[in-house]
Design a protein around this motif. Sequence first.
Motif, PDB file in Angstrom:
ATOM      1  N   SER A 420       0.837  -1.200   0.000  1.00 51.68           N
ATOM      2  CA  SER A 420       0.000   0.000   0.000  1.00 51.68           C
ATOM      3  C   SER A 420       0.874   1.254   0.000  1.00 51.68           C
ATOM      4  O   SER A 420       2.079   1.190  -0.218  1.00 51.68           O
ATOM      5  N   ASP A 421       0.264   2.393   0.272  1.00 51.02           N
ATOM      6  CA  ASP A 421       0.968   3.678   0.284  1.00 51.02           C
ATOM      7  C   ASP A 421       2.090   3.709   1.318  1.00 51.02           C
ATOM      8  O   ASP A 421       3.085   4.419   1.145  1.00 51.02           O
ATOM      9  N   VAL A 422       1.950   2.933   2.397  1.00 50.67           N
ATOM     10  CA  VAL A 422       2.972   2.914   3.445  1.00 50.67           C
ATOM     11  C   VAL A 422       4.319   2.479   2.876  1.00 50.67           C
ATOM     12  O   VAL A 422       5.369   3.045   3.209  1.00 50.67           O
ATOM     13  N   SER A 423       4.288   1.490   1.984  1.00 53.53           N
ATOM     14  CA  SER A 423       5.531   0.997   1.385  1.00 53.53           C
ATOM     15  C   SER A 423       6.167   2.050   0.489  1.00 53.53           C
ATOM     16  O   SER A 423       7.386   2.236   0.489  1.00 53.53           O
ATOM     17  N   VAL A 424       5.347   2.763  -0.278  1.00 55.18           N
ATOM     18  CA  VAL A 424       5.886   3.792  -1.173  1.00 55.18           C
ATOM     19  C   VAL A 424       6.487   4.933  -0.366  1.00 55.18           C
ATOM     20  O   VAL A 424       7.527   5.489  -0.727  1.00 55.18           O
ATOM     21  N   MET A 425       5.863   5.282   0.735  1.00 53.47           N
ATOM     22  CA  MET A 425       6.413   6.327   1.602  1.00 53.47           C
ATOM     23  C   MET A 425       7.787   5.908   2.127  1.00 53.47           C
ATOM     24  O   MET A 425       8.725   6.706   2.153  1.00 53.47           O
ATOM     25  N   LYS A 426       7.902   4.646   2.501  1.00 55.91           N
ATOM     26  CA  LYS A 426       9.181   4.150   3.010  1.00 55.91           C
ATOM     27  C   LYS A 426      10.238   4.141   1.909  1.00 55.91           C
ATOM     28  O   LYS A 426      11.413   4.456   2.147  1.00 55.91           O
ATOM     29  N   LEU A 427       9.825   3.806   0.700  1.00 48.73           N
ATOM     30  CA  LEU A 427      10.756   3.835  -0.434  1.00 48.73           C
ATOM     31  C   LEU A 427      11.312   5.230  -0.653  1.00 48.73           C
ATOM     32  O   LEU A 427      12.499   5.412  -0.925  1.00 48.73           O
ATOM     33  N   SER A 428      10.445   6.234  -0.555  1.00 49.10           N
ATOM     34  CA  SER A 428      10.883   7.613  -0.780  1.00 49.10           C
ATOM     35  C   SER A 428      11.851   8.081   0.299  1.00 49.10           C
ATOM     36  O   SER A 428      12.674   8.972   0.068  1.00 49.10           O
ATOM     37  N   GLU A 429      11.774   7.480   1.485  1.00 47.94           N
ATOM     38  CA  GLU A 429      12.653   7.877   2.581  1.00 47.94           C
ATOM     39  C   GLU A 429      13.994   7.159   2.569  1.00 47.94           C
ATOM     40  O   GLU A 429      15.016   7.722   2.965  1.00 47.94           O
ATOM     41  N   ARG A 430      14.002   5.896   2.102  1.00 50.01           N
ATOM     42  CA  ARG A 430      15.164   5.046   2.308  1.00 50.01           C
ATOM     43  C   ARG A 430      15.924   4.657   1.045  1.00 50.01           C
ATOM     44  O   ARG A 430      16.939   3.980   1.139  1.00 50.01           O
ATOM     45  N   CYS A 431      15.447   5.030  -0.136  1.00 51.70           N
ATOM     46  CA  CYS A 431      16.085   4.578  -1.382  1.00 51.70           C
ATOM     47  C   CYS A 431      16.555   5.771  -2.221  1.00 51.70           C
ATOM     48  O   CYS A 431      15.890   6.160  -3.191  1.00 51.70           O
ATOM     49  N   PRO A 432      17.702   6.351  -1.881  1.00 47.57           N
ATOM     50  CA  PRO A 432      18.164   7.544  -2.605  1.00 47.57           C
ATOM     51  C   PRO A 432      18.717   7.244  -4.001  1.00 47.57           C
ATOM     52  O   PRO A 432      18.923   8.164  -4.777  1.00 47.57           O
TER      53      PRO A 432
END
Length: 617
Positions: A420-432
């Motif tokens: 869900s959106d939670v995973s995409v939010m985490k991607l934006s924070e942790r995958c530079p």
Amino acid sequence: MVLRIQRIICCHKLTVILTKWRNTARYKNKKKEDELISKHELQLKKWRNRLLLRGASAEKSNFPEQSSSEVSLVDETLECDISQLPERAILQIFFYLSLKDVIICGQVNHAWMLMTQLSSLWNAIDFSTVKHMIPDKYIVSTLQRWRLNVLCLNFRGCLLRPKTFRSAGHCRNLQELNVSDCPTFTDESMRHISEGCPGVLYLNLSNTTITNRTMRLLPRHFHNLQNLSLAYCRRFTDKGLQYLNLGNGCHKLIYLDLSGCTQISVQGFRYIANSCTGILHLTINDMPTLTDNCVKALVEKCSHITSMVFTGAPHISDCTFKALSTCKLRKIRFEGNKRITDASFKFIDKNYPNLSHIYMADCKGITDSSLRSLSPLKQLTVLNLANCVRIGDVGLRQFLDGPASIRIRELNLSNCVQLSDVSVMKLSERCPNLNYLSLRNCEHLTAQGIAYIVNIFSLVSIDLSGTDISNEGLSVLSRHKKLKELSVSACYRITDDGIQITDSAMEMLSAKCHYLHILDISGCVLLTNQILEDLQIGCKQLRILKMQYCTNISKNAAERMASKVQQQEYNSNDPPRWFGYDREGNPLTQPDDITSSKGRLELTVEKSTYSSEEEAA
């Protein structure tokens, strides 16, 4: 009471500070967007002025008053004889041509013929591109003439006489030979080549009729052989693999492809292990007979393997993964396997610390626990978990919390329907460093998740097909400054308001996207001939153009455009009824006649061609 008042004052101060910070951030963001729009409008204005100047200069050239000196000056400027260029420059030009084009160039005139006779141009000859055009006698004469210069030969799919293949044996310096898919290539042909070309390093025999006789020739003559493909060669047996250890043997082999060789037993893999202990890369696809014991027999002596590919091997289990722990794996690929479970990943950080590429597509036994085990991998750059339907937000969050997220560049989560959106939010924070992301058919993704994607600044390609993205989501994605490839097929909330394709839009596209390679504007009935002129001027690297159901583009304009691209599809037929509109772009008045098919108008725009490492593996 005093403490309460102090807390209220403190909260009020914090609220004021946050409000000012938010307003400042919004102001700067709006200012940045305004500057970007202004810059874009200025560039578009320059583009239009350039078009006007070109049109004016074209009209001026038609006036009879132009002096003869001006005409001669223009002629001298345009005239260019590439035969006068240095040999190095000529070679760089001709290296981009196929064999067919080189032959045509040699027929222009004497100067061009001499350019096509440069010896370096014939180091690598690809006959597969002209296999239906050039007769055997031409191939024989070409190889006889350049026999000392030829280093690489490609006969893939060529239906030639055995005598023609034997002529390759005169190329004493041959290093690479590809005879895959050649139905007339035999053991006798291989004998002539092996006796005449001892320096072969790369040999592709896939899908040919070779037998144990050829297997006996390999170690006897090709002492330096490094790459060997026997894929789908089903006429040799385990005994043929035993021959690999004869004489000097194939001890320098580093790449071996045994895909589709279902006749190989456990004993055959033991023979390979005894002969080819230095193997680094092993590919065994489409092997329903492959078992854990086969892999165990192989890795007992082949401990230097760094990459393994198993697709179409349903009987491989966790035991194989455990056996591979003695190797120095960096890349591993399984697909469509139901026996691989979380147990395979339990000690992955200890046994496989250098893993950089993991492909576990369509492995239904993998859960969040596996993702948790992958999180310590510091070298991981590519992760493909497509169709692993048991993976959810919890597992992905635990994976991204580890050091693996820092270097990840490609992530495929297609059909991971629990995300869900939670995973995409985490991607934006942790995958530079994330460049490629697939969230195809992740149906729980909403507009909020799309907003997080914009914050993945390194992203250049994303697949959102089959998601809930709408027109507003497209508007949000348009703010991404590096995105070059976007797939939104089967996204039914996107309407005509989301994507308006008119001449003005195409004019802007031509002015901005100078590196456009592929463009599909099929079904865009509002486009006219003007867009083809814009594309010719602004998109000089355009290779593929599709214009199906473009009712306002004339046949003559399309024919002129065909000479500017490598491949073109065009017709001016009425769009199919399931498109939902007529040839003028008006909605159809009888919705009952419009099917609910998933086939919707699809626009594909790519600024460049990207070679994903997943494809390379």
